[in-house]
Design an enzyme around this catalytic site. Structure first.
Site, PDB file in Angstrom:
ATOM      1  N   GLY A  27      16.693 -39.648   8.846  1.00 38.31           N
ATOM      2  CA  GLY A  27      17.512 -38.447   8.868  1.00 38.31           C
ATOM      3  C   GLY A  27      16.947 -37.446   9.855  1.00 38.31           C
ATOM      4  CB  SER A  52      20.600 -47.125   5.717  1.00 32.78           C
ATOM      5  OG  SER A  52      20.499 -45.899   6.418  1.00 32.78           O
ATOM      6  CG  ASP A  84      11.672 -32.874  -1.414  1.00 35.62           C
ATOM      7  OD1 ASP A  84      10.845 -33.514  -0.754  1.00 35.62           O
ATOM      8  OD2 ASP A  84      11.899 -31.660  -1.225  1.00 35.62           O
ATOM      9  CD  GLU A  85      17.585 -35.194  -3.062  1.00 36.20           C
ATOM     10  OE1 GLU A  85      18.650 -35.227  -2.412  1.00 36.20           O
ATOM     11  OE2 GLU A  85      16.610 -34.465  -2.745  1.00 36.20           O
ATOM     12  CG  HIS A 109       8.467 -30.561   1.312  1.00 35.19           C
ATOM     13  ND1 HIS A 109       7.690 -29.421   1.281  1.00 35.19           N
ATOM     14  CD2 HIS A 109       9.420 -30.381   0.362  1.00 35.19           C
ATOM     15  CE1 HIS A 109       8.158 -28.593   0.356  1.00 35.19           C
ATOM     16  NE2 HIS A 109       9.190 -29.154  -0.218  1.00 35.19           N
ATOM     17  CG  ASP A 192       8.975 -25.519   2.797  1.00 35.42           C
ATOM     18  OD1 ASP A 192       9.089 -25.235   3.993  1.00 35.42           O
ATOM     19  OD2 ASP A 192       9.751 -26.287   2.206  1.00 35.42           O
TER      20      ASP A 192
END
Length: 340
Positions: A27, A52, A84-85, A109, A192
């Site tokens: 991404g 994908s 993140d999820e 992150h 952040d």
């Protein structure tokens, strides 16, 4: 505490010379990491699900693409550049089985490491390299011979060389041209999230939308309201980015500066600051993280509703009409969804 800032001269790309880096995800950040590292002479493989939509995009750039599980087995350094999820399940099911003692797990992150939804075993080195800009900018500035500053941190270091490896990785992204700032996972994650929620995304977009609505509800033309409260934000931000708040105030009219200094504190007053402190507290206590994780575990229904409602706000239609009158804005756009 003294702030450690590193540059190209402080980082050695040779630390990546005999290693393969797997970038999981393609991404905004993933495509920039993969392409910049490859351009820096690093051996890179991209890990994606077979279904994908990004698989073909990565292959069209000449990058080798395999499944995340195969990428983890092939690589010495695995960079998780996925949302993140989705990262915890992906790590558990596909990445963790392929990691060997002495390998490096990297993240862009600190969210999942800091809140311990991902818990790498002790023999795995863990570091973070977080460019302070969207991936599209990371790639564009690299190609222009410049770079985006990055934060670097180490979570665990069984091999004793994780920071130098992280610095080499950051140099490969082009961050050493601008500055690599050493931090820790807690500080990066919490500042952040706060910046995103209270200022950069949440605070700024809410302020712009409220300003737009105030003018329109007072009878002014929507197009004028859009220009004055949204379009011109870029001019102000560019002036601040260039040389700080004082530079912006020097550059605008005396009328604008006086209005800034006398009316700005009435809009963002002590009550707003107190609510910012509440938001920071929710982040520090892990309340936001738990809410976000639960929201995604339940299918993200509320999130999708919020996203849909925001997209349907009249300001989006007005903005789209005005941008069509300025086709040159598309010539140097930061986001090209056909490529990343």
């Amino acid at each position: 505490m003294a702030l450690n800032v590193y540059y190209d001269a402080d980082a050695d790309l040779a630390r990546l010379a005999e290693r393969t880096v797997a970038v999981i995800g393609y991404g905004s950040q993933g495509h920039a990491h993969a392409l910049n590292l490859r351009s820096s002479g690093v051996s890179v493989v991209v890990g994606l699900r077979k279904d994908s939509a990004s698989w073909q995009k990565a292959e069209s750039e000449g990058l080798p693409v395999v499944t995340p599980a195969e990428a983890a087995r092939k690589a010495d350094i695995v960079m998780l550049a996925v949302p993140d999820e989705t990262a915890p399940a992906l790590y558990r099911d596909e990445i963790a089985p392929g990691l060997a003692p002495g390998n490096y797990l990297a993240v862009a992150h600190g969210f999942n490491i800091h809140f311990q939804t991902i818990r790498p075993p002790e023999p795995i080195n863990v570091f973070m390299v977080a460019p302070k800009g969207p991936g599209h900018t990371v790639r564009a500035l690299y190609e222009a011979g410049r770079g985006v500053p990055a934060l670097a941190a180490v979570w665990q270091d069984p091999s004793g060389d994780t920071l130098p490896v992280a610095l080499a990785y950051a140099k490969g992204l082009g961050a050493g041209r601008a500055g690599i700032i050493e931090t820790n996972f807690r500080e990066e994650t919490e500042t952040d999230l706060f910046g995103e929620q209270a200022v950069l995304c949440g605070g700024l977009t809410a302020l712009m939308t409220a300003g737009y609505e105030t003018l329109v509800e007072a009878g002014y033309a929507p197009e004028m309201a859009y220009f004055e409260t949204i379009h011109e934000v870029k001019l102000i931000v560019d002036l601040i980015y260039e040389n700080g708040l004082a530079n912006m105030r020097y550059s605008v009219s005396n009328t604008a500066e006086y209005g800034d200094l006398t009316r700005g504190p009435r809009v963002v007053d002590e009550a707003v600051k107190q609510r910012m402190k509440q938001i920071l507290g929710e982040i520090q206590r892990g309340e936001f993280a738990r809410e976000f994780i639960l929201e995604n575990q339940s299918g993200g229904v509320s999130f999708q509703a919020l996203r849909r409602r925001a997209a349907e706000h009249p300001v989006e239609a007005v903005g789209a009409r005005l941008r069509k009158l300025m086709p040159w804005l598309q010539d140097e756009r930061l986001v090209d969804r056909s490529k990343n």
